[in-house]
Design an enzyme around this catalytic site. Sequence first.
Site, mmCIF file in Angstrom:
data_model
loop_
_atom_site.group_PDB
_atom_site.id
_atom_site.type_symbol
_atom_site.label_atom_id
_atom_site.label_comp_id
_atom_site.label_asym_id
_atom_site.label_seq_id
_atom_site.Cartn_x
_atom_site.Cartn_y
_atom_site.Cartn_z
ATOM 1 N N GLY C 156 0.819 -1.197 0.000
ATOM 2 C CA GLY C 156 0.000 0.000 0.000
ATOM 3 C C GLY C 156 0.858 1.253 0.000
ATOM 4 O O GLY C 156 2.064 1.200 0.256
ATOM 5 N N CYS C 157 0.240 2.365 -0.295
ATOM 6 C CA CYS C 157 0.973 3.625 -0.403
ATOM 7 C C CYS C 157 1.495 4.080 0.957
ATOM 8 O O CYS C 157 2.691 4.333 1.124
ATOM 9 C CB CYS C 157 0.105 4.689 -1.063
ATOM 10 S SG CYS C 157 -1.545 4.866 -0.353
ATOM 11 N N TYR C 158 0.598 4.172 1.948
ATOM 12 C CA TYR C 158 1.063 4.558 3.285
ATOM 13 C C TYR C 158 2.088 3.554 3.822
ATOM 14 O O TYR C 158 3.119 3.970 4.380
ATOM 15 C CB TYR C 158 -0.112 4.643 4.257
ATOM 16 C CG TYR C 158 -0.994 5.855 4.110
ATOM 17 C CD1 TYR C 158 -0.493 7.149 4.266
ATOM 18 C CD2 TYR C 158 -2.358 5.727 3.857
ATOM 19 C CE1 TYR C 158 -1.322 8.265 4.155
ATOM 20 C CE2 TYR C 158 -3.193 6.840 3.753
ATOM 21 C CZ TYR C 158 -2.670 8.101 3.901
ATOM 22 O OH TYR C 158 -3.478 9.196 3.801
#
Lengths: 345, 345, 345, 345
Positions: C156-158
């Site tokens: 995921g991005c985070y």
Amino acid sequence: MHIHALGMQALKAGVIGASGYSGIELTRILLRHPNVALVFVTSDRWVGHTVAEKTGLPSELPYVSVEAGLAAAKDCRVVFLAAPALSSLELGPTLAEKGLTVIDLSGAFRLKDAAQYPPFYRFAHTARALLEQAVYGLPELFRAQVRGARFVANPGCYPTAAALSVAPLLEAGLVDLQTLVVNAASGVSGAGRKVSEDFGFMEVDGDFRAYRTLTHQHLPEIRQTLSQLAGAEVPLVFTPHLLPVKRGILSTATARVKPGVGTKQVQQAFADAYGNEPLVVVRPGPDAVRLADVVLTPKCLVGAATDGAHVVSISAIDNLLKGAASQAVQNMNLTAGLPETLGLL
Amino acid sequence: MHIHALGMQALKAGVIGASGYSGIELTRILLRHPNVALVFVTSDRWVGHTVAEKTGLPSELPYVSVEAGLAAAKDCRVVFLAAPALSSLELGPTLAEKGLTVIDLSGAFRLKDAAQYPPFYRFAHTARALLEQAVYGLPELFRAQVRGARFVANPGCYPTAAALSVAPLLEAGLVDLQTLVVNAASGVSGAGRKVSEDFGFMEVDGDFRAYRTLTHQHLPEIRQTLSQLAGAEVPLVFTPHLLPVKRGILSTATARVKPGVGTKQVQQAFADAYGNEPLVVVRPGPDAVRLADVVLTPKCLVGAATDGAHVVSISAIDNLLKGAASQAVQNMNLTAGLPETLGLL
Amino acid sequence: MHIHALGMQALKAGVIGASGYSGIELTRILLRHPNVALVFVTSDRWVGHTVAEKTGLPSELPYVSVEAGLAAAKDCRVVFLAAPALSSLELGPTLAEKGLTVIDLSGAFRLKDAAQYPPFYRFAHTARALLEQAVYGLPELFRAQVRGARFVANPGCYPTAAALSVAPLLEAGLVDLQTLVVNAASGVSGAGRKVSEDFGFMEVDGDFRAYRTLTHQHLPEIRQTLSQLAGAEVPLVFTPHLLPVKRGILSTATARVKPGVGTKQVQQAFADAYGNEPLVVVRPGPDAVRLADVVLTPKCLVGAATDGAHVVSISAIDNLLKGAASQAVQNMNLTAGLPETLGLL
Amino acid sequence: MHIHALGMQALKAGVIGASGYSGIELTRILLRHPNVALVFVTSDRWVGHTVAEKTGLPSELPYVSVEAGLAAAKDCRVVFLAAPALSSLELGPTLAEKGLTVIDLSGAFRLKDAAQYPPFYRFAHTARALLEQAVYGLPELFRAQVRGARFVANPGCYPTAAALSVAPLLEAGLVDLQTLVVNAASGVSGAGRKVSEDFGFMEVDGDFRAYRTLTHQHLPEIRQTLSQLAGAEVPLVFTPHLLPVKRGILSTATARVKPGVGTKQVQQAFADAYGNEPLVVVRPGPDAVRLADVVLTPKCLVGAATDGAHVVSISAIDNLLKGAASQAVQNMNLTAGLPETLGLL
């Protein structure tokens, strides 16, 4: 690794004024251009630093002084002037005498009528011979002249957008010249890298306003181009506005159409003008021209429509690319006999 | 505590369509108006909630259905219609028959020529008697008529900005009517509270574009007002644009001036027109009209300049206030014999 | 013209879910990748249109249905899943059985503890065998595993931003695990292409807020990675915020340092971790990590500082690139034995 | 017309430093305050202009020099210092000796430990007697002391937001003090009216970054307040960030909760702390605290949630109002025995 990709020797190039917004874009394009070897970049503020340090671009080239740049220019085939107009006025003749190709991104050599410089640029022109020789580098309109040029006056950002939106209408003779109006809006980078409260986030965000109404230095430049295309004086009114965005110009031209002019003629005019142009994209109508679609590209989007009484023609460009740096390289490619869009797409 | 501040009984008022952007502004203004008692607000989406819950405004008034609003309207002196044009078309005659004052913020009763509704609003007008009686509520231009009105068609946002920038030029007879051009740009709230990808942050931020070129529903409204002022048909071209800001409209009008017209005549025209207007501020020139200066205020800023060939006149308003809600209350004050700016400043 | 640039046969690749923001970025990268031949792209909303029509990218490939994509997949070497997690959960096993490499950009195969899916993703995991085999594709931390993977769960991005900022501190054992806190802020594209009033310009511009506090689906993913690196449970608190920008994530991690830890140890930890990483740039400190510097690049910027009591470590990525599409291609390169950054810089 | 609204004589007030962002807000509030007569405003940059000319506020008061302001101060009951800390350090004692009430918006008299000034403010404190007497004016936490104060140190913007979000947790003893972390983000107006490339639109739009990590001058101020409330040293880490918005601060505090602490205790703590506060609004949770809801208001929004391990507490204020000008007037009201929110709502 790209050098000699076309079996030609790389063009040695230099940039004077490489730390302004246009200068950085120019540096970026030249570094990735397959037939260019960038040999010097000048910047007063960044002398002693490398391109990589200040811009993140993959080059260890150091920024040097203008003097050092001029010395290095003797080995170059082409030099770009991305400095203020007064600097170009001084450096242009010096560089031209060295026998190299000069692409000047300032306004110093754009106006054929030297009398326009005092009112619009606040200086008297001191290099009139070169002014006469300089070729106005809007390739889509004046490609043949650019091909043979040694000194190219690279057009202003607003003039590029305005001329490309209006030219097909003039070339096809569709409009009443007395009624041409151009309104345009530019992102903040159009103001250059001045540190000014005017361009602070607190002033710009949420705001929209006109500036230099009736007095902007691009007004005579647009009039000159349109008058040349029309073969008659075009008494244009042009109003630039400041947009709360970083980049891009959207230009909205309106005019009354001549009797009998309808959608078919307008569409035909744009198809004729730009059907074969690699960097001008004709959209289905003015509402389909969106600033966000053109930012970070070397292209110009145009779209026009008529209701039989008026025509509205809208264009959009990235002011730092088609309005400055990429158009400068497009001109360089033409002067050097390279494919016109090499290194741009 | 303000009620009866002027020794008068509070006007009982209701708002139909109170959850749109204009409806919320209207609610805000009416709640703090010293001579108004807000007695109902309708909203389909917020029925069952209070004004305080949904807006933070200090009122426990509940949102009710339109039906409940109509029932409550019988006790009102004035009802504001802040609903879509088709709703106003239906509700306007019903409310007018009750004998109360109606201020309609939609376009349903603005165009005197009913034939304009099908092409620009996509419906046939079904209340022509009321359309004839409706008074166009632009107080600075038609104050006398508004004073006696029972049904006020509150002007559109673009038409308010455009008319106020051009009216002084027409009244003083300074311009060639055939050359009038209006370009305008609006913040996103102008689109109302539609949930649409078009108005998503991803689409709007960093963008600028025209929309409904040559077909916007405000075009015939602007033409109607300007033609009325000029005493002749004004074949205007009007191009609206979408700005990446929340609120505000900036309108840029250009025209060729008649021979002999200079700065003095232009300045005089604006001084004559607005010297005594409490809500129109004449700025030193077009560049001094900034959107950010007028947002959240009920005022209109205007500024004009000429170079002896063209005139550029720029105006700015908050589209939700002078372009909608505050102008509606300005009109209500006039119809009720109250001080025109009561509750607005 | 780039195909076979490395003397290898082009990898045939397909993208399922090619019209989301990440899917478009993935298409862009794959089209310019010198060793990839993109053979299909699916999109429910754009079936019947070409990539060029909808994105302006230079490809006449048509968008097809998922069913057509699955059929075309049999000729592919690699398929990217850029669809919602529930779609990946269904399609992942089907594709894996075909013997091709799958890079899944959703969260469906990231959490090794299947029990985390119901609370954080609201579905029970139905493909546990594949979940066990899936390799978590954060190359800078788990490169060896990715090299041999057939099914990659793209982070995921985070989690990418958070893990890269904290990993060096954990690997060097510098911090008290009980005190780790991550606050992060993402641009609007992080929400995907939902049409929602929440992500309208009117809601986002000028605003800043947290969302899914204590419940965001990336929380268990970050905890899993950090716990794995630390060799102990890391009881992280993570608070995501919505920024009024289009793209980019900035992640700010804080922790108490162990006694005796100073600037030297912190700098050494980051130098050790990333000194040879082509896509992670260590900046002089946390204040030198700016979102704007990393947007539109496949890199991660990190910078840390300590005052001897706490350490602050900040990272920034483009959420659609290092946080999704470019990391997916980085993983593809690794699984295919290609240079890791091929097609990315 | 409002003067004497409460049957009291108007307080004569002056503002030193009235052209900064906070100074303008202060002027705006004082002009509309029913029990204040604003008698002087100073501004070096605007001497010779009136308030109306430079701000549009309805006052013909001229800006005067600091010297003229000090002379006029002898007739005042209260003087606001909205100047840099070094100016306050010099002017504070002078004004205090005149026997009038001083509300200092700078940081010059906020830190009880004078030894903190050299490292965080870069000056040695030269007015220690006054520093001891100065009352820290955060009314919701220290109302009793403010009531009797003659010299009020008005809190910083970040410290106001941070303290109000954390105070209830400390007062109720719910958290492990060693684990408190505050991350905050401020709009650009927080930087004051400096003209700097750092705060240009080109730098700020689309960006997000931390600044003065571990060294911000508000760090010791927040620690001082929290330690006072906790009755023990709070070793806080605080990281401020720059948001691409004009106004507002959102502060996100996290901490580990003590065993047994759940949602009920957290909600009770906030209800106990702020149930009767007119200017602090407790929202249902941290995600319900939105910056846009509080900008242009004198309020603080707070919301907290726990998962039984950590608590996240978020607050939002307008940095120029509750973080500066409106809080200054709130303090003035308290010192003068006026209703605390008079002139603010």
